[in-house]
Design a protein around this motif. Structure first.
Motif, PDB file in Angstrom:
ATOM      1  N   PHE A 197       0.967  -1.123   0.049  1.00 24.39           N
ATOM      2  CA  PHE A 197      -0.048  -0.048   0.010  1.00 24.39           C
ATOM      3  C   PHE A 197       0.791   1.274   0.052  1.00 24.39           C
ATOM      4  CE2 PHE A 197      -3.675  -2.551   1.729  1.00 24.39           C
ATOM      5  CZ  PHE A 197      -4.505  -2.287   0.698  1.00 24.39           C
ATOM      6  N   HIS A 199       3.687   1.809  -1.211  1.00 21.84           N
ATOM      7  CA  HIS A 199       4.431   2.039  -2.578  1.00 21.84           C
ATOM      8  C   HIS A 199       3.459   2.018  -3.641  1.00 21.84           C
ATOM      9  CE1 HIS A 199       7.593   0.713   0.248  1.00 21.84           C
ATOM     10  NE2 HIS A 199       8.485   1.079  -0.786  1.00 21.84           N
ATOM     11  N   MET A 200       2.198   2.147  -3.305  1.00 20.43           N
ATOM     12  CA  MET A 200       1.370   2.389  -4.388  1.00 20.43           C
ATOM     13  C   MET A 200       1.691   3.700  -5.108  1.00 20.43           C
ATOM     14  SD  MET A 200      -1.446   0.303  -5.259  1.00 20.43           S
ATOM     15  CE  MET A 200      -1.537  -1.182  -4.708  1.00 20.43           C
ATOM     16  N   GLY A 201       1.920   4.723  -4.388  1.00 26.41           N
ATOM     17  CA  GLY A 201       2.286   6.148  -5.061  1.00 26.41           C
ATOM     18  C   GLY A 201       3.496   6.032  -6.096  1.00 26.41           C
TER      19      GLY A 201
END
Lengths: 209, 209
Positions: A197, A199-201
């Motif tokens: 989550f 590292h989603m960006g």
DNA sequence: TGTACATCAGTGAACGCGCGTTCACTGATGTAC
DNA sequence: TGTACATCAGTGAACGCGCGTTCACTGATGTAC
């Protein structure tokens, strides 16, 4: 529903067969998987003749819908609990995401049925979106509470959808064996989920952090 | 495979029935959906007896695996083409994501079979990860090329998984009716897809942009 | 309180169906001499 | 170049199965009088 005779073998009238059928379906679902979920099997599991369910459900699809509906309510409750249990605003988003994926991990077959039913209708359950305290609104409100510009309606909606997609994608992926190495490297499944989550960006933007 | 007689009704020997069966399966898949994909139906569609497929596949699962395998290769090719077609480094990530989701949108039933096969084995296809020019590596290399710290192996791996999850999640979500309003508001499906990808970061981090 | 009767919620046998798979077979192909 | 024969890739009938659904039925319940 004569309580006195309830303990005897089986009364002719069941009492709440509708309830019992949904429970039987869920039991079957988690023990045998979604492909085993036939009307006959559910009736068998509930200890009742194959024709009995037709007094409570129009057809097989209606029974499945009822099972899926209950699944969505359980997921909704799990998300509400996760939000209420978060210690700070910053944690809410991660808590919701982890709770979502854990629900799917703990109820894999149910989760699959929920989505299959929705896909057949090409519609997610309405109350997910519509209700005021729905799961959808909880994500959106968290975004706003965390500082998103409330006037950027489209942006917020896109971010809410993005969150939903990420959670669903991770929920379906998390079970694959390929990720076991990464899970142990990070010291557990939950750390892995949070890591993904977080590292989603990283992949969507120019990069950074 | 006597070319001279190929145009006549049907030669006794087919020539390449294995190929024909996979093609028939894919035709059936897109016209009737995954639930219609029985061995008998595939044989029927290929114009052959129900026993014929057993000369080419051990059982039904092996035929399905072959169909899924071809699906993964098609997806892989689509992603390679998307990467090669991107004009700048900044565009590659978005191009990959959009290509992924479009593949799922254009081949919904095939996409479902691909994932169902993987889920049954709890394993994504090996070559996705292992090969040097695999889809997985393409995402990872894009991250590095865009500036991610190559020494942060775990971070890069997490971001790659995140990208994969986001793509899969969006692929499964994009078809729901709930999002039609948003799609038209943004001026088309592709804009919607890009928008969701671009807002992936917004929910995971402290917020911003 | 007791009885007649409508209604409800089960039964179990039967229907037709399509499925995956097996079997003995046969037509076509290719190879050895 | 022709012929005998092994091998390959089909056929089509049959198997047993579990499925969704329907049907006439019957036991239990509750209500009106």
């Amino acid at each position: 529903m004569r309580e006195t005779a309830a303990a005897e073998s089986r009364p002719y009238h069941h009492g709440d067969l509708r309830r019992a059928l949904i429970d039987a379906a869920r039991r079957l679902l988690e023990s045998e998987g979604p492909s085993a979920l036939s009307l006959r099997a559910v009736a068998r599991e509930a200890g009742v003749s194959p024709a009995a369910p037709y007094h409570h459900f129009k057809d097989k699809a209606e029974l499945l819908d009822a099972v899926a509906h209950e699944g969505w309510e359980m997921l909704d409750a799990a998300l509400a609990a996760a939000r209420d249990g978060a210690n700070s605003m910053r944690e809410v988003m991660a808590a919701l995401g982890v709770a979502y994926v854990c629900f799917a991990r703990d109820n894999p077959a149910l989760y699959r049925v929920m989505y299959d039913c929705s896909r057949d209708k090409e519609d997610l359950p309405e109350h997910l979106h519509a209700d005021n305290d729905s799961a959808y609104c909880r994500v959106r409100d968290t975004l706003i509470a965390a500082g998103a510009d409330p006037s950027d309606e489209v942006g917020i909606e896109l971010a809410t959808v993005a969150a939903w997609c990420a959670a669903h994608g991770l929920a379906e992926m998390a079970g694959f064996k390929q990720f076991e190495r990464l899970k142990t490297a990070l010291g557990g499944e939950e750390a892995f989920l949070r890591g993904v989550f977080e590292h989603m960006g990283l992949f969507a933007r120019g990069l950074g952090d």
